[in-house]
Design an enzyme around this catalytic site. Structure first.
Site, PDB file in Angstrom:
ATOM      1  N   TYR A 190     -13.289  -1.601  11.832  1.00 56.60           N
ATOM      2  CA  TYR A 190     -13.702  -0.149  11.215  1.00 56.60           C
ATOM      3  C   TYR A 190     -15.205   0.243  11.450  1.00 56.60           C
ATOM      4  O   TYR A 190     -15.534   1.222  11.386  1.00 56.60           O
ATOM      5  CB  TYR A 190     -13.327  -0.339   9.783  1.00 56.60           C
ATOM      6  CG  TYR A 190     -11.843  -0.237   9.508  1.00 56.60           C
ATOM      7  CD1 TYR A 190     -11.255  -1.529   9.527  1.00 56.60           C
ATOM      8  CD2 TYR A 190     -11.252   0.924   9.314  1.00 56.60           C
ATOM      9  CE1 TYR A 190      -9.727  -1.535   9.101  1.00 56.60           C
ATOM     10  CE2 TYR A 190      -9.823   0.805   9.145  1.00 56.60           C
ATOM     11  CZ  TYR A 190      -9.310  -0.297   9.044  1.00 56.60           C
ATOM     12  OH  TYR A 190      -7.935  -0.623   8.856  1.00 56.60           O
TER      13      TYR A 190
ATOM     14  N   HIS B 155       0.645  -9.351   4.585  1.00 54.13           N
ATOM     15  CA  HIS B 155      -0.414  -8.427   4.630  1.00 54.13           C
ATOM     16  C   HIS B 155      -0.629  -8.513   2.744  1.00 54.13           C
ATOM     17  O   HIS B 155      -0.647  -7.487   2.119  1.00 54.13           O
ATOM     18  CB  HIS B 155       0.127  -7.269   4.861  1.00 54.13           C
ATOM     19  CG  HIS B 155      -0.920  -6.225   5.379  1.00 54.13           C
ATOM     20  ND1 HIS B 155      -1.080  -5.551   6.628  1.00 54.13           N
ATOM     21  CD2 HIS B 155      -2.105  -5.720   4.547  1.00 54.13           C
ATOM     22  CE1 HIS B 155      -2.107  -4.871   6.221  1.00 54.13           C
ATOM     23  NE2 HIS B 155      -2.633  -5.008   5.186  1.00 54.13           N
TER      24      HIS B 155
ATOM     25  N   TRP C 271      -6.533  -0.730  -1.750  1.00 56.37           N
ATOM     26  CA  TRP C 271      -6.910  -1.839  -2.367  1.00 56.37           C
ATOM     27  C   TRP C 271      -7.788  -1.578  -3.709  1.00 56.37           C
ATOM     28  O   TRP C 271      -7.410  -0.856  -4.399  1.00 56.37           O
ATOM     29  CB  TRP C 271      -7.394  -2.801  -1.491  1.00 56.37           C
ATOM     30  CG  TRP C 271      -6.417  -3.285  -0.161  1.00 56.37           C
ATOM     31  CD1 TRP C 271      -6.718  -2.866   0.884  1.00 56.37           C
ATOM     32  CD2 TRP C 271      -5.019  -3.952  -0.286  1.00 56.37           C
ATOM     33  NE1 TRP C 271      -5.463  -3.270   1.850  1.00 56.37           N
ATOM     34  CE2 TRP C 271      -4.557  -3.807   0.931  1.00 56.37           C
ATOM     35  CE3 TRP C 271      -4.521  -4.399  -1.388  1.00 56.37           C
ATOM     36  CZ2 TRP C 271      -3.348  -4.093   1.273  1.00 56.37           C
ATOM     37  CZ3 TRP C 271      -3.126  -4.786  -0.869  1.00 56.37           C
ATOM     38  CH2 TRP C 271      -2.602  -4.841   0.169  1.00 56.37           C
TER      39      TRP C 271
ATOM     40  N   GLU D 276      -5.408  -2.327  13.767  1.00 57.70           N
ATOM     41  CA  GLU D 276      -6.037  -1.305  12.979  1.00 57.70           C
ATOM     42  C   GLU D 276      -7.250  -0.900  13.195  1.00 57.70           C
ATOM     43  O   GLU D 276      -8.341  -1.506  13.725  1.00 57.70           O
ATOM     44  CB  GLU D 276      -6.252  -1.861  11.583  1.00 57.70           C
ATOM     45  CG  GLU D 276      -4.954  -2.018  10.551  1.00 57.70           C
ATOM     46  CD  GLU D 276      -5.576  -2.782   9.482  1.00 57.70           C
ATOM     47  OE1 GLU D 276      -6.399  -2.382   8.691  1.00 57.70           O
ATOM     48  OE2 GLU D 276      -4.813  -3.783   9.053  1.00 57.70           O
TER      49      GLU D 276
ATOM     50  N   TRP E 274      -4.955   3.316  11.707  1.00 57.72           N
ATOM     51  CA  TRP E 274      -4.883   3.187  10.351  1.00 57.72           C
ATOM     52  C   TRP E 274      -5.323   4.117   9.648  1.00 57.72           C
ATOM     53  O   TRP E 274      -6.301   4.812   9.662  1.00 57.72           O
ATOM     54  CB  TRP E 274      -5.597   1.782   9.808  1.00 57.72           C
ATOM     55  CG  TRP E 274      -5.347   1.589   8.189  1.00 57.72           C
ATOM     56  CD1 TRP E 274      -6.180   2.297   7.372  1.00 57.72           C
ATOM     57  CD2 TRP E 274      -4.392   0.784   7.855  1.00 57.72           C
ATOM     58  NE1 TRP E 274      -5.330   1.955   6.310  1.00 57.72           N
ATOM     59  CE2 TRP E 274      -4.217   1.003   6.540  1.00 57.72           C
ATOM     60  CE3 TRP E 274      -3.368   0.026   8.311  1.00 57.72           C
ATOM     61  CZ2 TRP E 274      -3.477   0.373   5.604  1.00 57.72           C
ATOM     62  CZ3 TRP E 274      -2.289  -0.550   7.608  1.00 57.72           C
ATOM     63  CH2 TRP E 274      -2.687  -0.310   6.094  1.00 57.72           C
TER      64      TRP E 274
ATOM     65  N   GLN F 277       0.859  -1.313   0.113  1.00 55.98           N
ATOM     66  CA  GLN F 277       0.000   0.036   0.004  1.00 55.98           C
ATOM     67  C   GLN F 277       0.830   1.233  -0.160  1.00 55.98           C
ATOM     68  O   GLN F 277       0.452   2.398  -0.437  1.00 55.98           O
ATOM     69  CB  GLN F 277      -0.718  -0.043   1.038  1.00 55.98           C
ATOM     70  CG  GLN F 277      -1.959  -1.162   1.207  1.00 55.98           C
ATOM     71  CD  GLN F 277      -2.997  -1.243   2.156  1.00 55.98           C
ATOM     72  OE1 GLN F 277      -2.594  -1.790   3.375  1.00 55.98           O
ATOM     73  NE2 GLN F 277      -3.951  -0.352   2.238  1.00 55.98           N
TER      74      GLN F 277
ATOM     75  N   ASN G  98      -2.441 -11.080   8.275  1.00 58.85           N
ATOM     76  CA  ASN G  98      -3.426  -9.862   8.605  1.00 58.85           C
ATOM     77  C   ASN G  98      -4.625 -10.245   7.963  1.00 58.85           C
ATOM     78  O   ASN G  98      -4.794 -10.594   6.573  1.00 58.85           O
ATOM     79  CB  ASN G  98      -2.783  -8.797   8.053  1.00 58.85           C
ATOM     80  CG  ASN G  98      -3.704  -7.404   7.995  1.00 58.85           C
ATOM     81  OD1 ASN G  98      -3.807  -7.032   9.351  1.00 58.85           O
ATOM     82  ND2 ASN G  98      -4.454  -6.998   7.082  1.00 58.85           N
ATOM     83  N   GLU G  99      -5.853 -10.088   8.731  1.00 61.23           N
ATOM     84  CA  GLU G  99      -7.071 -10.492   7.975  1.00 61.23           C
ATOM     85  C   GLU G  99      -7.602 -11.638   7.178  1.00 61.23           C
ATOM     86  O   GLU G  99      -7.790 -11.374   5.887  1.00 61.23           O
ATOM     87  CB  GLU G  99      -7.517  -8.952   7.453  1.00 61.23           C
ATOM     88  CG  GLU G  99      -7.354  -7.798   8.263  1.00 61.23           C
ATOM     89  CD  GLU G  99      -7.931  -6.438   7.682  1.00 61.23           C
ATOM     90  OE1 GLU G  99      -8.418  -6.619   6.565  1.00 61.23           O
ATOM     91  OE2 GLU G  99      -8.202  -5.540   8.408  1.00 61.23           O
TER      92      GLU G  99
HETATM   93  C1  LIG Z   1     -18.847  -8.857   1.159  1.00 61.28           C
HETATM   94  C2  LIG Z   1     -18.804  -7.485   0.913  1.00 61.28           C
HETATM   95  O1  LIG Z   1     -17.877  -6.764  -0.183  1.00 61.28           O
HETATM   96  C3  LIG Z   1     -17.668  -5.404  -0.310  1.00 61.28           C
HETATM   97  C4  LIG Z   1     -16.403  -4.876   0.212  1.00 61.28           C
HETATM   98  O2  LIG Z   1     -16.079  -5.630   1.297  1.00 61.28           O
HETATM   99  C5  LIG Z   1     -14.905  -5.228   2.056  1.00 61.28           C
HETATM  100  C6  LIG Z   1     -14.827  -5.296   3.303  1.00 61.28           C
HETATM  101  C7  LIG Z   1     -13.641  -5.087   4.104  1.00 61.28           C
HETATM  102  C8  LIG Z   1     -12.748  -4.097   3.679  1.00 61.28           C
HETATM  103  C9  LIG Z   1     -11.752  -3.913   4.349  1.00 61.28           C
HETATM  104  C10 LIG Z   1     -10.749  -2.937   4.111  1.00 61.28           C
HETATM  105  N1  LIG Z   1     -10.120  -2.544   5.211  1.00 61.28           N
HETATM  106  C11 LIG Z   1      -8.903  -1.705   5.334  1.00 61.28           C
HETATM  107  C12 LIG Z   1      -7.596  -2.542   5.138  1.00 61.28           C
HETATM  108  N2  LIG Z   1      -7.440  -3.525   6.367  1.00 61.28           N
HETATM  109  C13 LIG Z   1      -6.198  -3.804   6.110  1.00 61.28           C
HETATM  110  C14 LIG Z   1      -5.303  -2.469   5.512  1.00 61.28           C
HETATM  111  O3  LIG Z   1      -4.654  -2.888   4.250  1.00 61.28           O
HETATM  112  C15 LIG Z   1      -6.684  -1.608   5.277  1.00 61.28           C
HETATM  113  O4  LIG Z   1      -6.246  -0.953   3.887  1.00 61.28           O
HETATM  114  N3  LIG Z   1     -10.259  -3.475   5.961  1.00 61.28           N
HETATM  115  N4  LIG Z   1     -11.472  -4.326   5.713  1.00 61.28           N
HETATM  116  C16 LIG Z   1     -12.646  -3.975   2.193  1.00 61.28           C
HETATM  117  C17 LIG Z   1     -13.590  -4.522   1.379  1.00 61.28           C
END
Ligand SMILES: CCOCCOc1ccc(-c2cn(C[C@@H]3NC[C@@H](O)[C@H]3O)nn2)cc1
Length: 447
Positions: free
Chosen positions: A296, A121, A407, A353, A399, A20, A165-166
């Site tokens: 978030y 990540h 992304w 975050e 964050w 990123q 991560n996540e």
């Molecule tokens: C199913 C529904 O679909 C619609 C989009 O669904 C999402 C859900 C969640 C995210 C999301 C983005 N972030 C922030 C990032 N966390 C890591 C770090 O790199 C930050 O940039 N957290 N969750 C995005 C899109």
């Protein structure tokens, strides 16, 4: 007005991730990742944005560290780009990539900032995706080799480690919803990948222990709160599933050594089962030292048979939203932290975050991002409430330090305390930067 105070030993940080912010995507021997491929595929990322340059932090890291130093943070959460170390995922090491991270970590330490390293990540080497990516158990082994190498290289310099991560984003968002790289739409694939991610996490923790590496290790799931629309059982069950795919699915295996039956049953009814081999669950449930929580947003949910895989409809009941359209729901933060604490024991938690998307621009040299300050106040208040309720929260990472490549949303969606002009790469401290600096120093604020 109320005074909200955070504990004296509470660690204050900021967070970023390699793909990123770094840029230099094809420099000094870096190999391609799945996000290079995905972002260069037309239609995948807003405005056709990609991480080729990003914030150019690969070259400007000393400037970024100066920003952290002035901010006064205790700790900085960053990630290592796997393909910058192993361009094809395993095999020969890219010495220039390794040298960059040594210089970077040394500069952090020289400035009195503790490094917290995320090993994965999302930037999987493309060469590993070419053999099936996380769906292939061979990639689990490649991750353990990569992690072991990094543990040995930075032992004693880095003492806080995050494996993955996540995992929800890596498995379900990227391989069922198809919104993130590599962009698949297959539930069995997503469930298989979620299992392999947990296995990779467990194996990396085992290697960390066997090597006698100094410090602490955990992982960083992202969680949401979904409040049932009513006390009707169907609404309660729908919200349980909606949260279960983030919480129980990724916490029960680590803390209880088994998948939650209600989610196993639901996935099986939809034709997907995790491919569990002998010893997997024991490996996954290696004891860890902390859990990173990324939070978030939240919503109100109700049962709706037509509402996708989990049959839970998230409804808009007029919550204020940030500029990315996510509800501002600090009450949900308090609830989800207490749910995790009640279900999994008083495990140490870092909020790895939390932050808000506000796309304020520079006007006369200033960025007036009051919305972000208000969001941070409300969510830090939820942290204080949780600590007073007995949740063992050790620290907080805003964050993000910098506006960066968000992304699939590209550069339009800004989460930084520092504004980036993505044409000139000029950094501008936002009002929220100065506010956070004050909080880090005083450890209290008024709300
Ligand atoms: C199913 C529904 O679909 C619609 C989009 O669904 C999402 C859900 C969640 C995210 C999301 C983005 N972030 C922030 C990032 N966390 C890591 C770090 O790199 C930050 O940039 N957290 N969750 C995005 C899109």
């Amino acid at each position: 007005m109320a005074i909200i105070q955070l504990p004296k030993d509470f660690q204050w940080g900021v967070a970023t991730a390699a793909y990123q912010i770094e840029g230099a995507y094809n420099e000094d021997g870096r190999g391609l990742s799945i996000w290079d491929t995905f972002s260069h595929t037309p239609g995948k990322v807003r405005n056709g944005d990609n991480g080729d340059i990003a914030c150019d932090s690969y070259h400007r890291y000393k400037e970024d560290i100066k920003l952290m130093k002035e901010l006064g943070v205790d700790i900085y959460r960053f990630s290592i780009s796997w393909p910058r170390i192993f361009p094809t995922g395993r095999g020969p090491v890219n010495s220039k990539g390794l040298e960059f991270y040594h210089h970077f970590v040394d500069e952090l330490i020289a400035n009195g900032i503790e490094p917290m390293c995320t090993l994965y990540h999302w930037d999987l080497p493309q060469s590993l995706q070419d053999i099936g990516g996380w769906a292939n158990r061979e990639v689990v082994e490649a991750f353990v080799e990569y992690s072991t190498f990094i543990f040995k290289e930075f032992n004693g310099k880095i003492k806080k480690w995050i494996t993955i991560n996540e995992p929800w984003c890596i498995s379900f968002l990227s391989n069922y919803e198809g919104k993130h790289a590599p962009g698949n739409h297959n539930l069995q694939l997503a469930v298989t990948i979620s299992h392999h991610l947990l296995l990779a996490h467990g194996k990396a923790v085992k290697a960390f222990r066997n090597l006698g590496i100094e410090g602490e290790i955990g992982y960083a799931p992202n969680v949401e709160w979904i409040e049932p629309f009513s006390s009707k059982q169907e609404d309660q069950d729908a919200c349980h599933r909606g949260m279960g795919i983030f919480i129980e699915w990724f916490f029960d295996p680590v803390f209880k050594g088994k998948y939650p039956d209600f989610m196993l049953d639901w996935f099986e009814q939809n034709g997907a089962v995790p491919e569990i081999q002998e010893g997997d669950m024991q490996m996954i449930s290696q004891p860890i030292d902390f859990v990173g929580i990324n939070f978030y947003t939240g919503s109100v949910g109700r049962y709706n048979k037509e509402a996708g895989l989990l049959e839970v409809e998230k409804i808009n009941i007029g919550y204020q939203t940030t500029d990315i359209g996510w509800n501002i729901y600090p009450e949900g933060f308090y609830k989800v932290l207490n749910k995790i604490n009640n279900q999994y024991g008083n495990i140490p938690i870092y909020i790895t975050e939390n932050g808000a998307c506000y796309n304020d621009e520079v006007i006369n040299g200033r960025v007036k991002d009051e919305g972000r300050i208000e969001y941070l106040k409300q969510h830090l208040t939820s942290i204080r409430r949780s600590i007073e309720t007995g949740v063992n929260i050790k620290g907080y990472f805003a964050w993000s330090l910098l506006d960066n490549f968000e992304w699939a949303e590209g550069y339009d969606m800004r989460f930084g305390l520092v504004h980036i002009n993505f044409h000139t790469l000029e950094r501008t401290k936002k009002d929220s930067y100065y506010w956070y600096k004050k909080i880090v120093r005083n450890r209290w604020f008024e709300i």
